[in-house]
Design a protein around this motif. Structure first.
Motif, PDB file in Angstrom:
ATOM      1  N   PHE A  11     -11.038  14.834 -26.451  1.00  0.00           N
ATOM      2  CA  PHE A  11     -11.253  14.455 -25.157  1.00  0.00           C
ATOM      3  C   PHE A  11     -12.768  14.496 -24.799  1.00  0.00           C
ATOM      4  CE2 PHE A  11     -11.634  15.891 -20.830  1.00  0.00           C
ATOM      5  CZ  PHE A  11     -10.793  15.170 -20.067  1.00  0.00           C
ATOM      6  N   GLU A  14     -14.321  11.483 -25.947  1.00  0.00           N
ATOM      7  CA  GLU A  14     -13.838  10.331 -25.014  1.00  0.00           C
ATOM      8  C   GLU A  14     -14.814  10.185 -23.799  1.00  0.00           C
ATOM      9  OE1 GLU A  14      -9.489  10.023 -26.912  1.00  0.00           O
ATOM     10  OE2 GLU A  14      -9.609  11.060 -25.042  1.00  0.00           O
ATOM     11  N   ARG A 151      -8.665  24.041 -17.025  1.00  0.00           N
ATOM     12  CA  ARG A 151      -8.141  22.836 -17.639  1.00  0.00           C
ATOM     13  C   ARG A 151      -7.559  21.978 -16.580  1.00  0.00           C
ATOM     14  NH1 ARG A 151      -4.202  25.367 -22.394  1.00  0.00           N
ATOM     15  NH2 ARG A 151      -6.049  25.978 -23.540  1.00  0.00           N
ATOM     16  N   TRP A 152      -6.698  22.582 -15.732  1.00  0.00           N
ATOM     17  CA  TRP A 152      -5.967  21.965 -14.545  1.00  0.00           C
ATOM     18  C   TRP A 152      -6.871  21.000 -13.824  1.00  0.00           C
ATOM     19  CZ3 TRP A 152      -0.677  21.455 -14.313  1.00  0.00           C
ATOM     20  CH2 TRP A 152      -0.132  21.082 -13.269  1.00  0.00           C
ATOM     21  N   ASN A 154      -9.773  19.700 -14.553  1.00  0.00           N
ATOM     22  CA  ASN A 154     -10.628  18.798 -15.474  1.00  0.00           C
ATOM     23  C   ASN A 154     -10.160  17.231 -15.298  1.00  0.00           C
ATOM     24  OD1 ASN A 154     -12.538  18.290 -17.550  1.00  0.00           O
ATOM     25  ND2 ASN A 154     -11.238  19.250 -19.194  1.00  0.00           N
ATOM     26  N   HIS A 156      -9.278  15.979 -12.773  1.00  0.00           N
ATOM     27  CA  HIS A 156      -8.033  15.844 -11.969  1.00  0.00           C
ATOM     28  C   HIS A 156      -8.129  14.468 -11.194  1.00  0.00           C
ATOM     29  CE1 HIS A 156      -4.832  16.841  -9.290  1.00  0.00           C
ATOM     30  NE2 HIS A 156      -4.631  18.021  -9.819  1.00  0.00           N
ATOM     31  N   PRO A 157      -7.084  13.637 -11.476  1.00  0.00           N
ATOM     32  CA  PRO A 157      -7.071  12.444 -10.891  1.00  0.00           C
ATOM     33  C   PRO A 157      -7.114  12.536  -9.238  1.00  0.00           C
ATOM     34  CG  PRO A 157      -4.933  12.684 -11.257  1.00  0.00           C
ATOM     35  CD  PRO A 157      -5.790  14.051 -12.319  1.00  0.00           C
ATOM     36  N   GLU A 279       6.692  21.063 -12.297  1.00  0.00           N
ATOM     37  CA  GLU A 279       5.538  20.494 -13.247  1.00  0.00           C
ATOM     38  C   GLU A 279       4.377  21.402 -12.752  1.00  0.00           C
ATOM     39  OE1 GLU A 279       5.271  16.420 -12.504  1.00  0.00           O
ATOM     40  OE2 GLU A 279       5.632  16.080 -14.554  1.00  0.00           O
ATOM     41  N   LEU A 280       4.296  22.144 -11.510  1.00  0.00           N
ATOM     42  CA  LEU A 280       2.941  22.537 -10.992  1.00  0.00           C
ATOM     43  C   LEU A 280       2.987  24.126 -11.368  1.00  0.00           C
ATOM     44  CD1 LEU A 280       2.627  20.794  -7.628  1.00  0.00           C
ATOM     45  CD2 LEU A 280       1.724  20.187  -9.780  1.00  0.00           C
ATOM     46  N   ASN A 283       1.667  27.601 -16.654  1.00  0.00           N
ATOM     47  CA  ASN A 283       2.518  27.593 -18.115  1.00  0.00           C
ATOM     48  C   ASN A 283       2.477  29.064 -18.579  1.00  0.00           C
ATOM     49  OD1 ASN A 283       3.085  27.273 -20.771  1.00  0.00           O
ATOM     50  ND2 ASN A 283       2.441  25.295 -21.059  1.00  0.00           N
TER      51      ASN A 283
ATOM     52  N   ARG B 105      -3.603   7.248 -12.118  1.00  0.00           N
ATOM     53  CA  ARG B 105      -3.189   8.524 -12.400  1.00  0.00           C
ATOM     54  C   ARG B 105      -2.688   9.084 -11.218  1.00  0.00           C
ATOM     55  NH1 ARG B 105      -5.541  12.900 -15.568  1.00  0.00           N
ATOM     56  NH2 ARG B 105      -3.577  13.743 -15.381  1.00  0.00           N
ATOM     57  N   PHE B 129      -8.963   7.524 -21.935  1.00  0.00           N
ATOM     58  CA  PHE B 129      -8.648   8.996 -22.459  1.00  0.00           C
ATOM     59  C   PHE B 129      -7.260   9.088 -23.298  1.00  0.00           C
ATOM     60  CE2 PHE B 129     -11.748   9.855 -19.335  1.00  0.00           C
ATOM     61  CZ  PHE B 129     -12.559  10.653 -20.058  1.00  0.00           C
ATOM     62  N   SER B 130      -7.258   9.793 -24.272  1.00  0.00           N
ATOM     63  CA  SER B 130      -5.911  10.173 -25.115  1.00  0.00           C
ATOM     64  C   SER B 130      -5.158  11.530 -24.420  1.00  0.00           C
ATOM     65  CB  SER B 130      -6.134  10.376 -26.300  1.00  0.00           C
ATOM     66  OG  SER B 130      -7.022  11.446 -26.615  1.00  0.00           O
ATOM     67  N   LEU B 131      -5.807  11.890 -23.635  1.00  0.00           N
ATOM     68  CA  LEU B 131      -5.264  13.600 -23.250  1.00  0.00           C
ATOM     69  C   LEU B 131      -5.565  13.757 -21.972  1.00  0.00           C
ATOM     70  CD1 LEU B 131      -4.509  16.107 -24.327  1.00  0.00           C
ATOM     71  CD2 LEU B 131      -6.747  16.813 -24.427  1.00  0.00           C
ATOM     72  N   TYR B 133      -4.790  17.126 -18.495  1.00  0.00           N
ATOM     73  CA  TYR B 133      -4.782  18.656 -18.481  1.00  0.00           C
ATOM     74  C   TYR B 133      -4.013  18.829 -16.961  1.00  0.00           C
ATOM     75  CZ  TYR B 133      -8.244  19.130 -21.735  1.00  0.00           C
ATOM     76  OH  TYR B 133      -8.968  19.107 -23.198  1.00  0.00           O
ATOM     77  N   GLN B 134      -3.333  17.867 -16.578  1.00  0.00           N
ATOM     78  CA  GLN B 134      -2.413  18.174 -15.332  1.00  0.00           C
ATOM     79  C   GLN B 134      -1.584  17.243 -15.045  1.00  0.00           C
ATOM     80  OE1 GLN B 134      -5.232  15.838 -15.289  1.00  0.00           O
ATOM     81  NE2 GLN B 134      -6.477  17.537 -14.809  1.00  0.00           N
ATOM     82  N   ALA B 135      -0.553  17.795 -14.381  1.00  0.00           N
ATOM     83  CA  ALA B 135       0.581  16.791 -13.802  1.00  0.00           C
ATOM     84  C   ALA B 135       0.115  15.798 -12.786  1.00  0.00           C
ATOM     85  CB  ALA B 135       1.977  17.709 -13.318  1.00  0.00           C
ATOM     86  N   ALA B 136       0.398  14.713 -12.807  1.00  0.00           N
ATOM     87  CA  ALA B 136      -0.045  13.667 -12.078  1.00  0.00           C
ATOM     88  C   ALA B 136       1.104  12.780 -11.691  1.00  0.00           C
ATOM     89  CB  ALA B 136      -1.211  13.013 -12.375  1.00  0.00           C
ATOM     90  N   ASN B 143      -1.307  12.386 -23.919  1.00  0.00           N
ATOM     91  CA  ASN B 143      -0.824  13.540 -24.463  1.00  0.00           C
ATOM     92  C   ASN B 143      -0.908  14.305 -23.131  1.00  0.00           C
ATOM     93  OD1 ASN B 143      -0.160  12.957 -27.099  1.00  0.00           O
ATOM     94  ND2 ASN B 143      -2.228  12.715 -27.177  1.00  0.00           N
ATOM     95  N   GLN B 145      -1.413  18.426 -21.779  1.00  0.00           N
ATOM     96  CA  GLN B 145      -1.927  19.684 -22.309  1.00  0.00           C
ATOM     97  C   GLN B 145      -2.030  20.521 -21.041  1.00  0.00           C
ATOM     98  OE1 GLN B 145      -3.481  20.427 -25.705  1.00  0.00           O
ATOM     99  NE2 GLN B 145      -5.273  21.706 -25.080  1.00  0.00           N
ATOM    100  N   TYR B 146      -1.182  20.985 -20.563  1.00  0.00           N
ATOM    101  CA  TYR B 146      -0.941  22.070 -19.417  1.00  0.00           C
ATOM    102  C   TYR B 146       0.357  22.714 -19.434  1.00  0.00           C
ATOM    103  CZ  TYR B 146       1.498  18.011 -17.406  1.00  0.00           C
ATOM    104  OH  TYR B 146       2.293  16.966 -16.908  1.00  0.00           O
TER     105      TYR B 146
END
Lengths: 545, 146
Positions: A11, A14, A151-152, A154, A156-157, A279-280, A283, B105, B129-131, B133-136, B143, B145-146
């Motif tokens: 990532f 990329e 992470r979440w 990172n 974020h759209p 989903e929110l 984890n 997204r 991107f291949s990955l 980190y959050q629901a969308a 892929n 990863q969360y």
């Protein structure tokens, strides 16, 4: 220590590839300056006074020795042999050439370092207590939560194009080393009456021209619901934040204009629609595995009969720089980077390599950065502290300034930063010269001085015992003084003392303030307590009288 | 300078031309327009909550991304697509190359790039991107990863 997986590294690669394309489009004239500015800031790149500054993230202030070596290599290969540790636990390089940036970033991906969201109008690096997991009485180690929340958000759209920058701090300790209520959003780990873990949330704190302590918007958000609550907070900010006024972009202005309770109500209304979305949910399985990864790499030691070396200079250094550890047989060692003539927070590549080697020898290969621009060795055996000190002494890293007035926090100031109105580093050096007697420093005790070169307040001057803010008056550099800011036990913004003071007179003014404190304090009384007891006028009289 | 477009109609996925009206028009003339079958062009400052209960009457929705730094469109797309399950097309107009990944997204189904990006490699920015980190609203092909 926590390490990025292959997928995480992919990532990062990329992201570098994408940034390189953006950079090349800008260099070929395809991408205009305004858009490139917005894009480059999202990858930590500033066009500065003399060259380009690149800010690298150190998530929640944790560095491995391997990462520090990679940063040393960057300093040599792409900069002038040094880096600057910031008050948000990151590192900056000040002499970077544009065409080399992608290669620099590629070098860092090997060790899991990057510049993603180290600036720009998005969620910035999450800061944490540098002593997370190390001290007694902690409610919970904040680091696994920092990592999951980092992470979440990172790329974020929905929340990568906010009205303004968005800084988050997370604290799991009783004392607040993170200054969480001066952040756009502060999270305090708390337990409710049933003993369940959650977060108190504070939104809309900030420094700068309109410094504000963030009000609480939720007293208890269960751990598993924190992502949806954060999203709701950012959603309200994204939709309603002030985009019409350059100086009112931060969330604090929205919170102030709506009122904290109305802001909290809007967030809660949105949250009710998402909090049960599976989903929110945080984890919890991943949380558990992170807790295992972040577990301390040491076990209690019995050092019966160990007697430390009696040495005057070592004794002073140890008194100031070494703190108790919750694991018996170990201590926490602070390494101060202040030195006469050096810029606070600056570290040479040689020092980086030395510290990396010493961290391998004495601290399980882990180091931490702090908002006071120091380095922490988190797990040093008590019977090895003297040996560590001897090595530090050899390389000039044995400053005993930790916890004294001489441990000054300063931004790069006008020497490097094109936003700055006045210099910071030379003022820090002049104050250090004035207070260069260790007996006097010990007598004064724990007293913070922070110096910012402009209202952006990168050196957090509002929350220092003595804060100095650089400004321009008729082409001359002046400094506004604020007193008695604090965050450790409670959060208070420093009070303005009076008219700003010229560069020539500022060190005398600082000395007068220190003298008022010394003359009035009762035994072990802190600066902020003296200030509250005797009031601002006693200080005004000495400085302006 | 970007040459901002103010489309008055858009072609939907069935190659039909759909007339666009503003949010104000829609709200003022709901009875007439909801029968006629039109699309809406939504400005960043428009309050999409006002159409929350009317989505079934709207043929398509165009979200305007003309201001590069204005991120409200991403939340509008998320609300329409993910939260309120709008099943029509959500078209990002005046779109910027570097923001395609965020738009798609967030729930944008298709987009119209600004003229200045013509000839650029859209794949690099819509699918770089291949990955994630959050629901969308749309994590297709990534892929998780969360």
């Amino acid at each position: 220590m926590y390490k990025y997986s292959e997928k995480d590294t992919q990532f990062l690669i990329e992201r570098v590839d994408q940034f390189e394309k953006q950079l090349n489009r800008h260099l070929s004239g395809e991408l205009d300056e305004d858009k490139f500015r917005s894009l480059r800031l999202r990858n930590g790149l500033y066009m500065e006074l003399h060259a380009h500054m690149l800010r690298i993230a150190i998530p929640y202030g944790i560095l491995s020795s391997e990462q520090l070596r990679a940063l040393a290599d960057v300093a040599d290969k792409y900069d002038r042999g040094f880096g600057h540790f910031t008050t948000r636990q990151n590192i900056q390089f000040n002499w970077i050439q544009l065409p080399e940036i992608a290669n620099l970033l590629r070098d860092l991906t090997d060790v899991g370092l990057h510049a993603i969201q180290t600036s720009g109008k998005a969620t910035r690096n999450i800061t944490a207590d540098p002593l997370s997991g190390l001290t007694e009485g902690e409610i919970e180690d904040a680091r696994p939560y920092c990592e999951l929340i980092r992470r979440w958000f990172n790329l974020h759209p929905e929340f990568s194009w906010l009205p303004g920058k968005f800084k988050i701090a997370i604290n799991g300790a009783k004392l607040d080393e993170t200054a969480l209520r001066i952040h756009d959003l502060g999270l305090r780990l708390v337990k409710n009456k049933k003993g369940e873990l959650g977060f108190s949330v504070y939104v809309g704190g900030g420094l700068g021209a309109a410094a504000m302590v963030g009000p609480e918007t939720a007293s208890f958000v269960p751990v598993e619901d924190i992502l949806s609550y954060l999203e709701s907070t950012m959603r309200i900010y994204n939709l309603k934040g002030r985009r019409d006024h350059q100086k009112k972009l931060r969330i604090k202005f929205l919170v102030r204009e709506l009122g904290a309770s109305e802001f909290a109500r809007l967030v809660d209304e949105d949250w009710q629609e998402t909090k049960d979305d599976p989903e929110l949910k945080l984890n919890l399985k991943e949380l558990q595995s992170l807790k295992e990864v972040f577990a301390l790499p040491i076990k209690p030691l019995s050092l019966d009969g160990f007697k430390d070396v009696a040495d005057f200079n070592y004794g002073i250094w140890k008194k100031n720089n070494v703190r108790n550890h919750k694991v018996s047989g170990y201590s926490i060692v602070n390494i101060s980077l202040t030195k006469p003539g050096a810029a606070p927070g600056d570290m040479t590549s040689e020092q980086m390599r030395v510290l990396a080697k010493l961290a391998d020898q004495y601290s399980s290969g882990e180091l931490r950065t702090t908002k006071r621009q120091t380095i922490v060795f988190p797990f040093v055996r008590q019977d090895q502290i003297h040996k560590l000190w001897k090595s530090l002494e050899e390389y000039g890293l044995d400053s005993p300034h930790q916890g004294t007035l001489a441990q000054i926090v300063a931004c790069p100031g006008r020497d490097y930063c094109d936003l700055a109105k006045a210099v910071s580093i030379p003022i820090a050096n002049r104050v250090q010269e004035r207070f260069n007697d260790m007996n006097r420093l010990l007598d004064i005790g724990d007293l913070n001085i922070n110096i910012s070169g402009c209202e952006n307040s990168c050196a957090h001057h509002h929350i220092a015992d003595i804060g100095l803010l650089g400004m321009q008056k008729k082409g001359e550099e002046y400094y506004q003084i604020t007193l008695a800011g604090e965050t450790l036990h409670e959060t208070n913004i420093g009070k303005k003392l009076g008219p700003s003071v010229s560069s020539d007179d500022i060190v005398d003014a600082v000395e007068s303030i220190v003298n008022v404190y010394i003359d009035n304090r009762k035994k072990n009384e802190k600066f902020t307590d003296v200030f509250k007891r005797i009031g601002i006028d006693a200080f005004k009289e000495k400085v302006y009288g | 300078m970007d040459e901002i477009q103010n489309p008055t109609s858009l072609i939907n996925k069935d190659y039909e031309e759909i007339e666009l009206v503003t949010l104000d028009d829609w709200l003022d003339n709901f009875d007439e327009l909801s029968k006629k079958g039109v699309g809406l062009i939504i400005e960043p400052s428009d309050d999409v909550y006002l159409i929350r209960d009317q989505l079934e009457f709207i043929e398509l929705i165009a979200l305007d991304f003309k201001n590069f730094d204005d991120g409200r469109g991403y939340t509008q797309a998320y609300l329409l697509s993910k939260r309120w399950n709008y099943i029509g097309e959500i078209i990002g107009v005046n779109a910027h190359l570097d923001q395609l990944q965020f738009m798609l997204r967030s729930g944008i189904t298709t987009y119209q790039l600004l003229e200045s990006y013509k000839g650029s490699n859209e794949e690099d920015y819509s699918n770089g991107f291949s990955l994630c980190y959050q629901a969308a609203a749309n994590n297709n092909g990534l892929n998780l990863q969360y």
